[in-house]
Motif scaffolding. Structure first.
Motif, PDB file in Angstrom:
ATOM      1  N   ILE A 106      -9.272 -12.313   2.441  1.00 28.26           N
ATOM      2  CA  ILE A 106      -8.388 -11.329   1.820  1.00 28.26           C
ATOM      3  C   ILE A 106      -7.887 -10.388   2.912  1.00 28.26           C
ATOM      4  O   ILE A 106      -8.680  -9.767   3.616  1.00 28.26           O
ATOM      5  N   LEU A 107      -6.587 -10.309   3.058  1.00 32.41           N
ATOM      6  CA  LEU A 107      -5.960  -9.378   3.993  1.00 32.41           C
ATOM      7  C   LEU A 107      -5.497  -8.180   3.186  1.00 32.41           C
ATOM      8  O   LEU A 107      -4.574  -8.290   2.364  1.00 32.41           O
ATOM      9  N   TYR A 108      -6.168  -7.056   3.384  1.00 35.22           N
ATOM     10  CA  TYR A 108      -5.905  -5.862   2.578  1.00 35.22           C
ATOM     11  C   TYR A 108      -5.132  -4.823   3.381  1.00 35.22           C
ATOM     12  O   TYR A 108      -5.559  -4.406   4.462  1.00 35.22           O
ATOM     13  N   LEU A 109      -3.992  -4.398   2.835  1.00 37.28           N
ATOM     14  CA  LEU A 109      -3.138  -3.404   3.477  1.00 37.28           C
ATOM     15  C   LEU A 109      -3.233  -2.108   2.672  1.00 37.28           C
ATOM     16  O   LEU A 109      -2.768  -2.043   1.526  1.00 37.28           O
ATOM     17  N   HIS A 110      -3.857  -1.114   3.261  1.00 36.78           N
ATOM     18  CA  HIS A 110      -4.096   0.141   2.556  1.00 36.78           C
ATOM     19  C   HIS A 110      -2.818   0.940   2.390  1.00 36.78           C
ATOM     20  O   HIS A 110      -1.883   0.845   3.189  1.00 36.78           O
ATOM     21  N   GLY A 111      -2.784   1.764   1.344  1.00 36.73           N
ATOM     22  CA  GLY A 111      -1.656   2.649   1.115  1.00 36.73           C
ATOM     23  C   GLY A 111      -1.840   3.976   1.833  1.00 36.73           C
ATOM     24  O   GLY A 111      -2.804   4.191   2.559  1.00 36.73           O
ATOM     25  N   LYS A 145      -7.506 -20.529   2.031  1.00 36.57           N
ATOM     26  CA  LYS A 145      -6.821 -19.635   1.102  1.00 36.57           C
ATOM     27  C   LYS A 145      -6.792 -18.226   1.675  1.00 36.57           C
ATOM     28  O   LYS A 145      -7.837 -17.674   2.035  1.00 36.57           O
ATOM     29  N   VAL A 146      -5.602 -17.650   1.737  1.00 37.91           N
ATOM     30  CA  VAL A 146      -5.433 -16.279   2.204  1.00 37.91           C
ATOM     31  C   VAL A 146      -4.757 -15.485   1.091  1.00 37.91           C
ATOM     32  O   VAL A 146      -3.671 -15.847   0.630  1.00 37.91           O
ATOM     33  N   VAL A 147      -5.422 -14.427   0.660  1.00 46.09           N
ATOM     34  CA  VAL A 147      -4.858 -13.538  -0.348  1.00 46.09           C
ATOM     35  C   VAL A 147      -4.358 -12.280   0.346  1.00 46.09           C
ATOM     36  O   VAL A 147      -5.082 -11.657   1.121  1.00 46.09           O
ATOM     37  N   LEU A 148      -3.111 -11.926   0.093  1.00 40.37           N
ATOM     38  CA  LEU A 148      -2.544 -10.673   0.595  1.00 40.37           C
ATOM     39  C   LEU A 148      -2.628  -9.638  -0.520  1.00 40.37           C
ATOM     40  O   LEU A 148      -2.250  -9.923  -1.667  1.00 40.37           O
ATOM     41  N   ASN A 152       3.867  -2.663  -0.759  1.00 37.58           N
ATOM     42  CA  ASN A 152       5.231  -2.881  -0.270  1.00 37.58           C
ATOM     43  C   ASN A 152       5.211  -3.810   0.938  1.00 37.58           C
ATOM     44  O   ASN A 152       5.949  -4.809   0.998  1.00 37.58           O
ATOM     45  N   MET A 153       4.336  -3.515   1.888  1.00 38.75           N
ATOM     46  CA  MET A 153       4.260  -4.331   3.100  1.00 38.75           C
ATOM     47  C   MET A 153       3.736  -5.739   2.809  1.00 38.75           C
ATOM     48  O   MET A 153       4.172  -6.713   3.411  1.00 38.75           O
ATOM     49  N   ALA A 154       2.805  -5.833   1.849  1.00 37.90           N
ATOM     50  CA  ALA A 154       2.274  -7.148   1.487  1.00 37.90           C
ATOM     51  C   ALA A 154       3.373  -8.051   0.943  1.00 37.90           C
ATOM     52  O   ALA A 154       3.432  -9.245   1.254  1.00 37.90           O
ATOM     53  N   MET A 155       4.275  -7.490   0.145  1.00 39.30           N
ATOM     54  CA  MET A 155       5.395  -8.273  -0.386  1.00 39.30           C
ATOM     55  C   MET A 155       6.347  -8.693   0.726  1.00 39.30           C
ATOM     56  O   MET A 155       6.772  -9.858   0.799  1.00 39.30           O
ATOM     57  N   CYS A 167     -15.866 -12.798  -0.258  1.00 38.83           N
ATOM     58  CA  CYS A 167     -14.848 -13.103   0.750  1.00 38.83           C
ATOM     59  C   CYS A 167     -14.935 -12.119   1.913  1.00 38.83           C
ATOM     60  O   CYS A 167     -15.387 -10.983   1.758  1.00 38.83           O
ATOM     61  N   GLN A 168     -14.459 -12.565   3.059  1.00 30.86           N
ATOM     62  CA  GLN A 168     -14.214 -11.629   4.140  1.00 30.86           C
ATOM     63  C   GLN A 168     -12.943 -10.857   3.796  1.00 30.86           C
ATOM     64  O   GLN A 168     -11.905 -11.445   3.487  1.00 30.86           O
ATOM     65  N   VAL A 169     -13.033  -9.536   3.825  1.00 28.95           N
ATOM     66  CA  VAL A 169     -11.871  -8.693   3.564  1.00 28.95           C
ATOM     67  C   VAL A 169     -11.512  -7.976   4.862  1.00 28.95           C
ATOM     68  O   VAL A 169     -12.339  -7.270   5.444  1.00 28.95           O
TER      69      VAL A 169
END
Length: 306
Positions: free
Chosen positions: A80-85, A146-149, A157-160, A109-111
């Motif tokens: 999981i690639l997490y982009l904070h707000g 599998k990579v979850v954004l 916004n950046m994830a999209m 998962c690794q986050v």
């Protein structure tokens, strides 16, 4: 009211009351304060320090980015690639670290949470250059199937935008996309609807966000897909796309716009509105936040509820 809800209420009142009433001059002072603060390394809060590992990623443009990963993790096939707000100006707050740690435990998962470049020192083109480089040279070599954004607010916004750019460049596609209270249209074409919701929003002041995002976009027009992903290729989104937002936030307007556009194009999206909830509520220890977390975990584990 639970202790978590009481704490959340006090936090929101203390942190956002002054920001909502800020004048343009005060917003500019805030930006200069963030410029100075963001030059310093970020440290994991003491409570979560043992649960994260830290590394550095040097992008091709020379930007050196702190990268934090949840520890431990068990499934090397899913990342999981997490982009904070944080309105593109703030580093992650305590609730981000709490959320990421909880997410790692629940999904096995690794986050990964990278601290992307922040405005006003950097702009939209810098963010996308660094993050696309990061995806290609850091995330893809992990060889996860599998990579979850995922992202909240500005991070969503950046994830999209990243999802669209990944598809455009023919890179490894994301298998899931989770969006919490995203800003999708920084051209603010439905501004009147946002103004109508403003009295309900305890966190965001529309004029403040317009000022900040207008500076962050730099020389790009507000309808550029990197600035406003609603104007990009929505078919790039994976079939497993989850959208979560509250009824009491001005970005509900953007969530409805995204849902409307996806349905018009016949594209799948699970859109969940939580009555009475505020901006990015899944990060906070409230009942609805825990309910949202369950939906997020189902989505990340590729088992969305119907």
């Amino acid at each position: 009211m639970s202790s978590g809800e009481q704490f959340t209420e006090r936090y929101l009142r203390a942190m956002f009351a002054n920001l909502k009433d800020a004048t343009p001059e005060q917003v500019q002072e805030e930006l200069e304060h963030c410029r100075r603060i963001n030059q310093k390394p970020v440290r994991v809060p003491r409570l979560h320090r043992a649960h994260f590992s830290e590394s550095r990623f040097e992008a091709s443009n020379g930007f050196v980015m702190q990268v934090f990963s949840s520890e431990p993790w068990r499934d090397p096939e899913r990342v999981i690639l997490y982009l904070h707000g944080g309105a593109c100006i703030y580093q992650p707050v305590f609730f981000h670290w709490r959320f990421v740690h909880d997410l790692a435990i629940r999904t096995h998962c690794q986050v990964i949470m990278p601290l992307y470049p922040k405005y006003p020192e950097y702009h939209c083109v810098d963010d996308m250059a660094v993050m696309m480089d990061f995806y290609e040279r850091y995330v893809m070599p992990l060889n996860a199937s599998k990579v979850v954004l995922m992202g909240d607010s500005f991070g969503a916004n950046m994830a999209m935008s990243m999802t669209q750019e990944i598809a455009k460049r023919g890179m490894q596609p994301v298998s899931g996309l989770v969006l919490m209270s995203p800003c999708v249209d920084n051209a603010f074409t439905r501004r009147e609807a946002m103004v109508a919701l403003q009295p309900l929003d305890v966190m965001i002041k529309l004029e403040r966000i317009e000022q900040i995002m207008g500076g962050w976009q730099g020389e790009l027009p507000p309808t550029h897909p990197w600035v406003s992903p609603i104007y990009g290729d929505l078919s790039a989104f994976p079939s497993n796309t989850l959208l979560i937002y509250g009824s009491h936030e001005i970005l509900k307007v953007d969530a409805l716009l995204l849902t409307e556009k996806m349905h018009e194009l016949g594209l799948p999206i699970r859109a969940l509105e939580f009555p009475g909830m505020f901006h990015t509520f899944p990060l906070f220890p409230v009942k609805e936040g825990f309910q949202a977390m369950r939906e997020i975990v189902r989505s990340c584990c590729n088992n969305p509820s119907t």
